[in-house]
Design a protein around this motif. Structure first.
Motif, PDB file in Angstrom:
ATOM      1  N   ASP A   7     -23.279 -15.801   0.042  1.00 54.75           N
ATOM      2  CA  ASP A   7     -23.351 -16.892  -0.929  1.00 54.75           C
ATOM      3  C   ASP A   7     -22.909 -16.380  -2.293  1.00 54.75           C
ATOM      4  N   SER A   8     -23.031 -17.205  -3.309  1.00 53.94           N
ATOM      5  CA  SER A   8     -22.480 -16.889  -4.632  1.00 53.94           C
ATOM      6  C   SER A   8     -23.147 -15.687  -5.307  1.00 53.94           C
ATOM      7  N   ARG A   9     -24.263 -15.199  -4.787  1.00 50.84           N
ATOM      8  CA  ARG A   9     -24.897 -14.010  -5.369  1.00 50.84           C
ATOM      9  C   ARG A   9     -24.303 -12.727  -4.806  1.00 50.84           C
ATOM     10  N   ASP A  10     -23.462 -12.849  -3.778  1.00 46.49           N
ATOM     11  CA  ASP A  10     -22.937 -11.687  -3.080  1.00 46.49           C
ATOM     12  C   ASP A  10     -21.596 -11.229  -3.638  1.00 46.49           C
ATOM     13  N   THR A  11     -21.299  -9.961  -3.390  1.00 47.34           N
ATOM     14  CA  THR A  11     -20.010  -9.378  -3.718  1.00 47.34           C
ATOM     15  C   THR A  11     -19.500  -8.674  -2.475  1.00 47.34           C
ATOM     16  N   ILE A  12     -18.229  -8.922  -2.127  1.00 47.66           N
ATOM     17  CA  ILE A  12     -17.635  -8.221  -0.995  1.00 47.66           C
ATOM     18  C   ILE A  12     -16.582  -7.251  -1.505  1.00 47.66           C
ATOM     19  N   GLY A  13     -16.371  -6.196  -0.735  1.00 45.89           N
ATOM     20  CA  GLY A  13     -15.346  -5.219  -1.053  1.00 45.89           C
ATOM     21  C   GLY A  13     -14.242  -5.285  -0.019  1.00 45.89           C
ATOM     22  N   LEU A  14     -13.009  -5.213  -0.460  1.00 45.97           N
ATOM     23  CA  LEU A  14     -11.852  -5.223   0.425  1.00 45.97           C
ATOM     24  C   LEU A  14     -11.160  -3.874   0.360  1.00 45.97           C
ATOM     25  N   ALA A  15     -10.932  -3.266   1.524  1.00 43.34           N
ATOM     26  CA  ALA A  15     -10.269  -1.966   1.594  1.00 43.34           C
ATOM     27  C   ALA A  15      -9.078  -2.081   2.533  1.00 43.34           C
ATOM     28  N   CYS A  16      -7.931  -1.579   2.107  1.00 49.84           N
ATOM     29  CA  CYS A  16      -6.770  -1.577   2.995  1.00 49.84           C
ATOM     30  C   CYS A  16      -5.917  -0.352   2.720  1.00 49.84           C
ATOM     31  N   ASP A  17      -4.937  -0.125   3.582  1.00 49.31           N
ATOM     32  CA  ASP A  17      -4.161   1.108   3.509  1.00 49.31           C
ATOM     33  C   ASP A  17      -2.933   1.025   2.601  1.00 49.31           C
ATOM     34  N   PHE A  18      -2.836   0.031   1.758  1.00 50.11           N
ATOM     35  CA  PHE A  18      -1.797  -0.102   0.730  1.00 50.11           C
ATOM     36  C   PHE A  18      -0.431   0.414   1.190  1.00 50.11           C
ATOM     37  N   THR A  46     -18.256   4.010  -4.722  1.00 46.89           N
ATOM     38  CA  THR A  46     -19.422   4.274  -5.567  1.00 46.89           C
ATOM     39  C   THR A  46     -20.271   3.023  -5.787  1.00 46.89           C
ATOM     40  N   LYS A  47     -19.814   1.868  -5.298  1.00 47.28           N
ATOM     41  CA  LYS A  47     -20.549   0.613  -5.500  1.00 47.28           C
ATOM     42  C   LYS A  47     -21.165   0.128  -4.193  1.00 47.28           C
ATOM     43  N   ASN A  48     -22.149  -0.749  -4.327  1.00 45.50           N
ATOM     44  CA  ASN A  48     -22.774  -1.380  -3.161  1.00 45.50           C
ATOM     45  C   ASN A  48     -22.242  -2.800  -3.019  1.00 45.50           C
ATOM     46  N   TYR A  49     -21.963  -3.195  -1.799  1.00 44.76           N
ATOM     47  CA  TYR A  49     -21.434  -4.527  -1.514  1.00 44.76           C
ATOM     48  C   TYR A  49     -22.289  -5.198  -0.447  1.00 44.76           C
ATOM     49  N   SER A  50     -22.287  -6.528  -0.469  1.00 43.49           N
ATOM     50  CA  SER A  50     -22.973  -7.285   0.573  1.00 43.49           C
ATOM     51  C   SER A  50     -22.272  -7.087   1.911  1.00 43.49           C
ATOM     52  N   GLN A  51     -20.944  -6.990   1.868  1.00 41.91           N
ATOM     53  CA  GLN A  51     -20.137  -6.767   3.064  1.00 41.91           C
ATOM     54  C   GLN A  51     -18.827  -6.125   2.639  1.00 41.91           C
ATOM     55  N   VAL A  52     -18.310  -5.230   3.476  1.00 40.39           N
ATOM     56  CA  VAL A  52     -17.007  -4.615   3.238  1.00 40.39           C
ATOM     57  C   VAL A  52     -16.101  -4.959   4.410  1.00 40.39           C
ATOM     58  N   PHE A  53     -14.882  -5.374   4.085  1.00 38.69           N
ATOM     59  CA  PHE A  53     -13.859  -5.653   5.085  1.00 38.69           C
ATOM     60  C   PHE A  53     -12.745  -4.633   4.886  1.00 38.69           C
ATOM     61  N   ALA A  54     -12.253  -4.046   5.982  1.00 39.19           N
ATOM     62  CA  ALA A  54     -11.190  -3.046   5.886  1.00 39.19           C
ATOM     63  C   ALA A  54     -10.069  -3.393   6.853  1.00 39.19           C
ATOM     64  N   SER A  55      -8.859  -3.140   6.410  1.00 37.98           N
ATOM     65  CA  SER A  55      -7.682  -3.398   7.227  1.00 37.98           C
ATOM     66  C   SER A  55      -6.771  -2.186   7.177  1.00 37.98           C
ATOM     67  N   LYS A  56      -6.230  -1.845   8.335  1.00 41.18           N
ATOM     68  CA  LYS A  56      -5.296  -0.727   8.424  1.00 41.18           C
ATOM     69  C   LYS A  56      -4.136  -1.178   9.305  1.00 41.18           C
ATOM     70  N   VAL A  57      -2.924  -1.147   8.748  1.00 40.54           N
ATOM     71  CA  VAL A  57      -1.753  -1.676   9.451  1.00 40.54           C
ATOM     72  C   VAL A  57      -1.152  -0.659  10.416  1.00 40.54           C
ATOM     73  N   PHE A  58      -1.059   0.585   9.999  1.00 44.59           N
ATOM     74  CA  PHE A  58      -0.397   1.598  10.816  1.00 44.59           C
ATOM     75  C   PHE A  58      -1.390   2.647  11.297  1.00 44.59           C
ATOM     76  N   SER A  59      -1.232   3.084  12.546  1.00 51.54           N
ATOM     77  CA  SER A  59      -2.142   4.087  13.101  1.00 51.54           C
ATOM     78  C   SER A  59      -1.968   5.440  12.412  1.00 51.54           C
ATOM     79  N   PHE A  60      -0.793   5.710  11.847  1.00 50.49           N
ATOM     80  CA  PHE A  60      -0.561   6.986  11.176  1.00 50.49           C
ATOM     81  C   PHE A  60      -1.019   6.985   9.724  1.00 50.49           C
ATOM     82  N   SER A  61      -1.503   5.849   9.232  1.00 50.45           N
ATOM     83  CA  SER A  61      -2.039   5.795   7.869  1.00 50.45           C
ATOM     84  C   SER A  61      -3.310   6.630   7.798  1.00 50.45           C
TER      85      SER A  61
END
Length: 84
Positions: A7-18, A46-61
């Motif tokens: 909900d609106s009190r939450d913060t999510i973190g997005l991580a990807c392999d750029f 270094t931060k706390n998140y309600s949920q983190v989503f991560a995406s990785k496109v290449f297996s060699f990343s």
């Protein structure tokens, strides 16, 4: 996989392999969360998140460092059976 209700009190973190290309899955997650009032940030171990989503496109990343154990991972870099 346990997906939390956010909900609106939450913060999510997005991580990807750029890879230099926009990550469509992350953009969709970000847009959906923002529409529901959830704060969205690029993942910072270094931060706390309600949920983190991560995406990785290449297996060699390189592995994404510092992801919490409950991170929801998706993308072909982790295997073809993972979905965000």
């Amino acid at each position: 996989m346990d997906i939390k209700f956010l909900d609106s009190r939450d913060t999510i973190g997005l991580a990807c392999d750029f890879t230099g290309f926009p990550n469509l899955a992350m953009m969709k997650i970000s847009a959906y969360a923002k529409q529901h009032g959830v704060k969205v940030e690029l993942f910072d171990p270094t931060k706390n998140y309600s949920q983190v989503f991560a995406s990785k496109v290449f297996s060699f990343s390189p592995e994404l460092e510092g992801l919490p154990e409950d991170t929801i991972k998706g993308g072909t870099g982790w295997g073809l059976n993972n979905w965000l």
